[in-house]
Design a protein around this motif. Structure first.
Motif, PDB file in Angstrom:
ATOM      1  N   PHE A 457       0.822  -1.216   0.000  1.00  0.00           N
ATOM      2  CA  PHE A 457       0.000   0.000   0.000  1.00  0.00           C
ATOM      3  C   PHE A 457       0.858   1.270   0.000  1.00  0.00           C
ATOM      4  O   PHE A 457       0.359   2.366   0.199  1.00  0.00           O
ATOM      5  N   CYS A 458       2.153   1.109  -0.195  1.00  0.00           N
ATOM      6  CA  CYS A 458       3.095   2.227  -0.090  1.00  0.00           C
ATOM      7  C   CYS A 458       2.961   2.907   1.273  1.00  0.00           C
ATOM      8  O   CYS A 458       3.014   4.129   1.398  1.00  0.00           O
ATOM      9  N   ALA A 459       2.776   2.072   2.303  1.00  0.00           N
ATOM     10  CA  ALA A 459       2.663   2.587   3.664  1.00  0.00           C
ATOM     11  C   ALA A 459       4.008   3.073   4.179  1.00  0.00           C
ATOM     12  O   ALA A 459       4.075   3.872   5.119  1.00  0.00           O
ATOM     13  N   ALA A 539       1.567   7.347   8.940  1.00  0.00           N
ATOM     14  CA  ALA A 539       1.014   7.263  10.292  1.00  0.00           C
ATOM     15  C   ALA A 539       0.218   5.978  10.504  1.00  0.00           C
ATOM     16  O   ALA A 539      -0.207   5.306   9.561  1.00  0.00           O
ATOM     17  N   SER A 540       0.001   5.651  11.777  1.00  0.00           N
ATOM     18  CA  SER A 540      -0.728   4.435  12.142  1.00  0.00           C
ATOM     19  C   SER A 540      -2.124   4.420  11.536  1.00  0.00           C
ATOM     20  O   SER A 540      -2.629   3.356  11.145  1.00  0.00           O
ATOM     21  N   VAL A 556       6.497   3.417  13.613  1.00  0.00           N
ATOM     22  CA  VAL A 556       5.301   3.974  12.973  1.00  0.00           C
ATOM     23  C   VAL A 556       4.727   5.062  13.883  1.00  0.00           C
ATOM     24  O   VAL A 556       4.375   4.784  15.034  1.00  0.00           O
ATOM     25  N   PRO A 557       4.614   6.305  13.403  1.00  0.00           N
ATOM     26  CA  PRO A 557       4.077   7.377  14.255  1.00  0.00           C
ATOM     27  C   PRO A 557       2.583   7.202  14.480  1.00  0.00           C
ATOM     28  O   PRO A 557       1.841   6.830  13.574  1.00  0.00           O
ATOM     29  N   PRO A 562      -4.213  10.484   8.450  1.00  0.00           N
ATOM     30  CA  PRO A 562      -3.589   9.497   7.551  1.00  0.00           C
ATOM     31  C   PRO A 562      -2.529  10.096   6.631  1.00  0.00           C
ATOM     32  O   PRO A 562      -1.774   9.361   5.998  1.00  0.00           O
ATOM     33  N   PHE A 563      -2.475  11.443   6.554  1.00  0.00           N
ATOM     34  CA  PHE A 563      -1.479  12.088   5.708  1.00  0.00           C
ATOM     35  C   PHE A 563      -0.196  12.416   6.480  1.00  0.00           C
ATOM     36  O   PHE A 563       0.773  12.882   5.881  1.00  0.00           O
ATOM     37  N   HIS A 564      -0.217  12.171   7.755  1.00  0.00           N
ATOM     38  CA  HIS A 564       0.984  12.415   8.552  1.00  0.00           C
ATOM     39  C   HIS A 564       2.038  11.359   8.222  1.00  0.00           C
ATOM     40  O   HIS A 564       1.717  10.186   7.999  1.00  0.00           O
TER      41      HIS A 564
END
Length: 579
Positions: A457-459, A539-540, A556-557, A562-564
């Protein structure tokens, strides 16, 4: 608001205040104009004396969107190129910018413009000031000069002229490729001009500028010394003046005539010639066309705008050239040009990397369109070949060598030791990382290696820089770098052998590509930098939004946004030593 009442806009209210002032007894210096420059414009005439040009009628006007557009000042159009800051239609560029308080104080805006006009009127009586202003913005005035001369001559200039420039220390000859579309009065669609023996037609073909019938010609590049005057009083308007200027700058009497005689022999008398006057960053052109009556009239001389297309200008605007030239001499090997590798290839090329070898076995498919630099017109074509063709056409002076085969096969059969300054692995495949690790010294020699990949997911995206002194472990410990444990989550399997994918879009992949390329370039610029691991981690809440069951690491912050995202730097040996 009562019925029938028409609301007055802020524009109308501001204009009404100015009309009342200028039409009243308080502004005797201005009289209503009966010939405004444009329809639906309020205009007034101010009579001013000038010791050099005599009495002048100056027009002050306001448009319907005043004061967003400040008041306009127009003088006699013939003063264009006699005075600076005067456009072809006589408009005076006073430099007053709109401000939030203008609606409340519209008269103040007019007074500010009139103050600029008064100071300008005084300055134009100073010859040194005139010369300094023309010199400071000489390119803008050159373009006005070209436009005016084209109208005077009734001659259609080349639609565009593109010049491949290199540093000049002396007068240098070159070559021209001109392209003429079909039709009697179509004019020249493009001129491409190069120095020395470089073929302008090949350059035009590379960048797809070669529309129309080709006609070749010759060019003469003349350097303008630093600080030399380049203003309207210097610019030639005829063949004799152009000859005198070239001879003066070349410090060689008869230099221009010798060149003309040499290139325009009996069989080439009708070819067009080009003279390029070159400063350090900008160039100016003249087209020399055959005379109306050969041998009885002088050749026609037409100034034109010349646009530099060399990499120093196109990719860096002549700034930071030490780094740019170092990158241009470098050679990078890019393994994989999929959704991550293809934008990395483009970004490397745009950053000035001179040679990029791309290895990828895949063929572009329709489903790749959502997150690749290629599109539907490349379906069925080899990704490496298509990316190479695209970047070669788009970016000056970059060399892209495509290889349509598997990475491991190419490494085994074609890779030459110490041939590269940097190897970037964007395959995301464990096999490739292992092969590079096991055969590092044999295949690559002393160059640095970058391993780059994205988590599902390109996380998250990771850049692992392994310097020549270190080695990526052969057991491929990506789990020590990744920030989440995914298992079989995050992958969608297709009903085919070993075929699956993770969902993400171009915006996700290209963020990662920028992250990867920025660090790859830093390694090219400083090849002795130590091994390092960089990670870009979302972000988480982004991980939660994917719906995949994952176990997140402490890296993982935690955020509801979700954009952080965060960027993390980790020590290479320390990270890999942890279980």
């Amino acid at each position: 608001m009562p019925d029938g009442t028409v609301a007055v806009t802020p524009f109308e209210a501001a204009a009404a205040i100015v009309r009342q002032w200028l039409d009243g007894n308080g502004a005797v210096f201005a009289k209503r104009s009966t010939k405004p420059q444009r329809v639906k414009m309020d205009a007034w005439v101010i009579e001013l004396e000038h010791p050099a040009v005599g009495k002048q009628s100056v027009q002050l006007s306001i448009l319907s969107d005043f004061p967003v557009t400040p008041p306009l000042i127009h003088v006699d159009p013939s003063l264009c190129l006699v005075w600076p800051h005067i456009e072809e239609d006589g408009k005076f560029c006073h430099g007053v910018e709109p401000a939030p308080g203008d609606f409340a104080s519209p008269i103040q805006v007019v007074e500010d413009v009139l103050d600029r006009l008064a100071q300008f009127w005084v300055n134009t009586q100073n010859q040194a000031w005139l010369e300094s202003e023309f010199q400071a913005e000489r390119l803008s005035y050159w373009l006005r000069f070209c436009s005016i001369r084209h109208k005077v001559l009734g001659y259609q200039p080349p639609a565009t002229t593109r010049v491949m420039m290199h540093p000049l220390s002396q007068v240098t000859e070159g070559t021209v490729a001109g392209y003429f579309p079909k039709g009697q009065n179509a004019g020249t669609s493009a001129l491409v001009v190069t120095q020395g023996s470089e073929d302008p037609h090949q350059l035009a073909q590379r960048h797809r500028w070669d529309f129309g019938t080709l006609a070749r010609g010759c060019a003469l590049f003349v350097p303008l010394p630093d600080g030399s005057l380049w203003t309207p009083v210097v610019w030639p308007t005829d063949f004799v003046g152009l000859s005198a200027l070239v001879d003066y700058l070349a410090d060689e009497p008869g230099r221009f005539t010798k060149w003309i005689t040499k290139v325009r022999d009996g069989k080439n008398r009708q070819q067009s010639l080009t003279v390029i006057f070159a400063e350090a960053t900008v160039c100016y052109g003249y087209l020399i066309s055959p005379p109306m009556i050969d041998r009885l009239m002088p050749p026609r001389v037409t100034p034109f705008r010349a646009e530099r297309v060399d990499a120093d200008w196109a990719l860096a605007r002549d700034t930071g050239l030490a780094i740019v030239h170092k990158r241009r001499s470098s050679r990078a090997l890019l393994l994989g040009c999929g959704s991550l590798g293809s934008p990395v290839a483009e970004l490397l090329a745009r950053a000035g990397v001179g040679t990029i070898d791309i290895v990828d076995k895949e063929v572009f498919e329709a489903a790749n369109c959502a997150r690749h630099v290629l599109g539907a017109n490349a379906i069925g074509q080899a990704k490496a070949d298509s990316v190479s063709q695209k970047l070669t056409a788009l970016i000056p002076q970059v060399k892209i060598n495509p290889f349509h085969e598997t990475v491991t096969q190419w490494l085994a059969e074609h890779c030459e030791t110490d041939a590269y300054d940097l190897v970037i692995d964007c395959t995301g495949e464990s096999t490739t990382r292992t092969v590079l690790s096991l055969l590092r010294e044999t295949l690559l020699g002393e160059c640095a290696t970058v391993y780059a990949w994205m988590e599902p997911f390109c996380a998250a995206a990771h850049v692992v820089h392994v310097s020549a002194k270190d080695t990526w472990p052969a057991d491929d410990p990506v789990e020590r770098v990744n920030v989440a444990s995914w298992g079989a989550n995050g992958v969608i399997k297709l009903p085919a052998c070993s075929t699956s994918f993770s969902t993400y879009g171009a915006a996700d992949a290209w963020q990662a590509a920028g992250f990867v390329t920025e660090r790859a370039l830093s390694i090219l610029d400083a090849p002795d930098s130590p091994s390092q691991i960089w990670s870009w981690v979302r972000a988480s809440s982004f991980f939660e939004r994917t719906g995949a069951a994952t176990r997140l690491s402490d890296l993982v912050p935690h955020s509801d946004d979700p954009f952080h995202a965060v960027q993390i730097i980790r020590d290479f040996p320390e990270t890999l030593s942890h279980a």
